[in-house]
Design a protein around this motif. Sequence first.
Motif, mmCIF file in Angstrom:
data_model
loop_
_atom_site.group_PDB
_atom_site.id
_atom_site.type_symbol
_atom_site.label_atom_id
_atom_site.label_comp_id
_atom_site.label_asym_id
_atom_site.label_seq_id
_atom_site.Cartn_x
_atom_site.Cartn_y
_atom_site.Cartn_z
ATOM 1 N N GLU A 37 0.844 -1.201 0.000
ATOM 2 C CA GLU A 37 0.000 0.000 0.000
ATOM 3 C C GLU A 37 0.873 1.242 0.000
ATOM 4 O O GLU A 37 0.648 2.176 -0.770
ATOM 5 C CB GLU A 37 -0.915 0.000 1.236
ATOM 6 N N ASP A 38 1.880 1.214 0.852
ATOM 7 C CA ASP A 38 2.772 2.369 0.924
ATOM 8 C C ASP A 38 3.535 2.563 -0.385
ATOM 9 O O ASP A 38 3.681 3.694 -0.868
ATOM 10 C CB ASP A 38 3.756 2.185 2.083
ATOM 11 N N LEU A 39 3.992 1.477 -0.965
ATOM 12 C CA LEU A 39 4.707 1.579 -2.238
ATOM 13 C C LEU A 39 3.813 2.191 -3.317
ATOM 14 O O LEU A 39 4.278 2.965 -4.160
ATOM 15 C CB LEU A 39 5.185 0.190 -2.695
ATOM 16 N N VAL A 40 2.537 1.829 -3.273
ATOM 17 C CA VAL A 40 1.621 2.352 -4.285
ATOM 18 C C VAL A 40 1.325 3.832 -4.030
ATOM 19 O O VAL A 40 1.376 4.657 -4.941
ATOM 20 C CB VAL A 40 0.310 1.538 -4.300
ATOM 21 N N VAL A 41 1.047 4.147 -2.771
ATOM 22 C CA VAL A 41 0.679 5.531 -2.451
ATOM 23 C C VAL A 41 1.832 6.480 -2.752
ATOM 24 O O VAL A 41 1.637 7.560 -3.308
ATOM 25 C CB VAL A 41 0.250 5.655 -0.969
ATOM 26 N N THR A 42 3.036 6.060 -2.409
ATOM 27 C CA THR A 42 4.192 6.914 -2.677
ATOM 28 C C THR A 42 4.632 6.818 -4.133
ATOM 29 O O THR A 42 5.561 7.504 -4.539
ATOM 30 C CB THR A 42 5.386 6.515 -1.794
ATOM 31 N N MET A 43 3.990 5.957 -4.879
ATOM 32 C CA MET A 43 4.272 5.765 -6.301
ATOM 33 C C MET A 43 5.680 5.256 -6.576
ATOM 34 O O MET A 43 6.187 5.400 -7.688
ATOM 35 C CB MET A 43 3.981 7.036 -7.096
ATOM 36 N N GLU A 44 6.290 4.648 -5.547
ATOM 37 C CA GLU A 44 7.488 3.865 -5.842
ATOM 38 C C GLU A 44 7.098 2.750 -6.797
ATOM 39 O O GLU A 44 7.885 2.342 -7.650
ATOM 40 C CB GLU A 44 8.057 3.268 -4.546
ATOM 41 N N LEU A 45 5.886 2.254 -6.618
ATOM 42 C CA LEU A 45 5.269 1.421 -7.644
ATOM 43 C C LEU A 45 4.367 2.355 -8.451
ATOM 44 O O LEU A 45 3.322 2.795 -7.961
ATOM 45 C CB LEU A 45 4.451 0.288 -7.016
ATOM 46 N N ALA A 46 4.773 2.645 -9.652
ATOM 47 C CA ALA A 46 4.087 3.648 -10.459
ATOM 48 C C ALA A 46 2.697 3.188 -10.870
ATOM 49 O O ALA A 46 2.436 1.991 -10.974
ATOM 50 C CB ALA A 46 4.921 3.964 -11.699
ATOM 51 N N PRO A 47 1.786 4.127 -11.092
ATOM 52 C CA PRO A 47 0.467 3.780 -11.634
ATOM 53 C C PRO A 47 0.631 2.977 -12.918
ATOM 54 O O PRO A 47 1.425 3.349 -13.786
ATOM 55 C CB PRO A 47 -0.165 5.138 -11.911
ATOM 56 N N GLY A 48 -0.087 1.889 -13.026
ATOM 57 C CA GLY A 48 -0.009 1.059 -14.220
ATOM 58 C C GLY A 48 1.096 0.026 -14.189
ATOM 59 O O GLY A 48 1.143 -0.841 -15.062
ATOM 60 N N ALA A 49 1.958 0.088 -13.185
ATOM 61 C CA ALA A 49 3.069 -0.858 -13.123
ATOM 62 C C ALA A 49 2.565 -2.266 -12.885
ATOM 63 O O ALA A 49 1.580 -2.470 -12.170
ATOM 64 C CB ALA A 49 4.034 -0.463 -12.008
#
Lengths: 241, 241
Positions: A37-49
Motif C-alpha cells: 500500500e505504501d509503495l503504491v501511495v508513494t508511487m514507488e510502484l508507479a500507476p499502471g506498473a
Amino acid sequence: MPLADPAAPETPDPEALTPGTPPTGESLADLAYRRVEDLVVTMELAPGARVSEHGIAERIGVGRTPVREALQRLAGDGILVTRPRRGMRVREIDLATQLRVLEARRALEGTLVRRAALRRSPEQAARLRETAAAFRRMRDAPDPVPALRHDRRFVDLLLDSADNPFLASIIPLYALSRRFWLAHYARQVRFEPGAITDFHIRIGEAVAAGEEAEAGRLADAFLDHVEAFARFVGLDLAASS
Amino acid sequence: MPLADPAAPETPDPEALTPGTPPTGESLADLAYRRVEDLVVTMELAPGARVSEHGIAERIGVGRTPVREALQRLAGDGILVTRPRRGMRVREIDLATQLRVLEARRALEGTLVRRAALRRSPEQAARLRETAAAFRRMRDAPDPVPALRHDRRFVDLLLDSADNPFLASIIPLYALSRRFWLAHYARQVRFEPGAITDFHIRIGEAVAAGEEAEAGRLADAFLDHVEAFARFVGLDLAASS
DNA sequence: AATCGACAAACTGCATGCAGGAAAATTCGC
DNA sequence: GCGAATTTTCCTGCATGCAGTTTGTCGATT
C-alpha cells in the motif's frame, strides 16, 4: 510503521526476518499489505506498473503466500486491478475513478466522523488532539510524505473512535485519495496551500471535542474541497493524456 | 448461483470439479467465498460455530489454499471473526452488532440506490424490473430462502447499475442483514408481513424508472423499518441470553 | 475425588512445487 | 531486412508439507 528495511532484504531465511514479526505480533500478510500500500501511495510502484507475487515477495523478503494474500486484498480494495489472466497492475490515476472514490468517501465519511465524535473515549480524544497538533506542526513542511503517513494513522484513530468496524472499507479509499493528492502535489501547493491539513486539524479537534454536527459539516466541506481539487487538476490530467 | 452440489463432493480429484469451474470462469476461491457465505447466511454454519480451513476444504471438495483465501475475505468482511490465535468462528448474532451493520448500510445505501437510478443502462433497468416482478411473485412464499438468494442478485444488480465498485463493501453488510432477518423469520412474519419484500419491489422499480430522489427516500424508509425490526426482535434477543 | 501437569491432536501461518496459460523473445520463412 | 510462427519464459492458481502454537484430554499426584 517503520517500513521495515528500505534496502533489499532478499533473504527468505527465517532467521533474518523472525526478529521483525514476533515483536509486532503481525502476520507477514499484514506486513506485506501495508508495505505494498505504501509503495503504491508513494508511487514507488508507479500507476499502471505490473505487480507480480514473486517480484513483491523478493522485494520484501517473504514467501509468495503472504504476498499473494496481501495482493488479493489490495485488488479487492481497488488499489490494484487484476485483468482476468494477465496479472495485476497498480491502478492508474484518472479523474473519473477519483470521482468514484470521492463518491464512496462522501457516503462513509460523514457517518465516520459523526460517530467518532459521539463515541470517542477520553483517551481517544486525547490522541485525536495530539494528532491535530502534529498536523499543525507539519502544516508547512516541504516533504508531504510524513503528513501522508500521519494521515493514515489519523483515519485508524477515527475508526477506533467510531467503534464500528463495518466502516473500515473507507481505508483503501483514503489510500487512493492520498496517492491522487501526492501525484498532483506541485499543483496542490498553488491550488490552496495547507487547506487539506487545516481540514484535518479542524476535524480532529471537532471530533475530540465531541462536536458531532460540526464534525459532520467539516467532513462535507472537506469533501467539497477535495472534489474541487480533483476536478481542477483533473482537467489537464485529461488534456495531457 | 446453483450452489454446486448440496451433497458432499469430497473428491479433491480435479476431474470431479473441473466441470463446475471452467464454464463459470470463476476461481475456486470465489466459489468457496460464495459457498461459505451462503452456509453462514442460511445458518447451516451456526452463529458461533468454529470454522477451520481443513473442515471447509473437505466440505466443498477443494484444497486449503482457495478456502483460506475465501475465509480471510469473509473475516475481513466481518462475517467471520478471528480470535487472535484461536481460529475463526461464525459471527454471533446480537443487536449491538446488527445496529452497527445498519449504521454502515445507512451510510452506503442511499448513495447506492441514487447513483443506480442515475446511471442504470436501459438493459439494467429492464433487469431491475424483472427482479421486482420476481420479488412480487415470491411475496408470500412460505420458504424465505429463495427470496434471500434473489436479494443477493438484486444487490449485485444495483452495484452494477451504480457503476461504482467502491461501494461494493455493502455486500457483506447485506449478507449479515439477511442472516439476522432469517434468524428472526418467525417473528418477522408477525412484525410486518411482506414489508421487506415490498420495499425491495418499490426500490427496484424506482431505480429502474430513474427516480433518484424517490429511490433515496425509499432506501431511508427501508432502513428505518429494518432498524425498527432489529430493535423489536433484539429486545428478547437480549432477554433470552 | 479433585487439581495440576504432561501428552496428543488439531489448526494456523508460511513456503514451495507443479500445471496450465499468457506474454515475450527468438527464430524461421519470404 | 521484415513479418509471422514457434519456443521460451514468466506468472497465476492450487495443492501440499512443515513448523510452531494452541486446545483439549488423560493420567498422576495430593
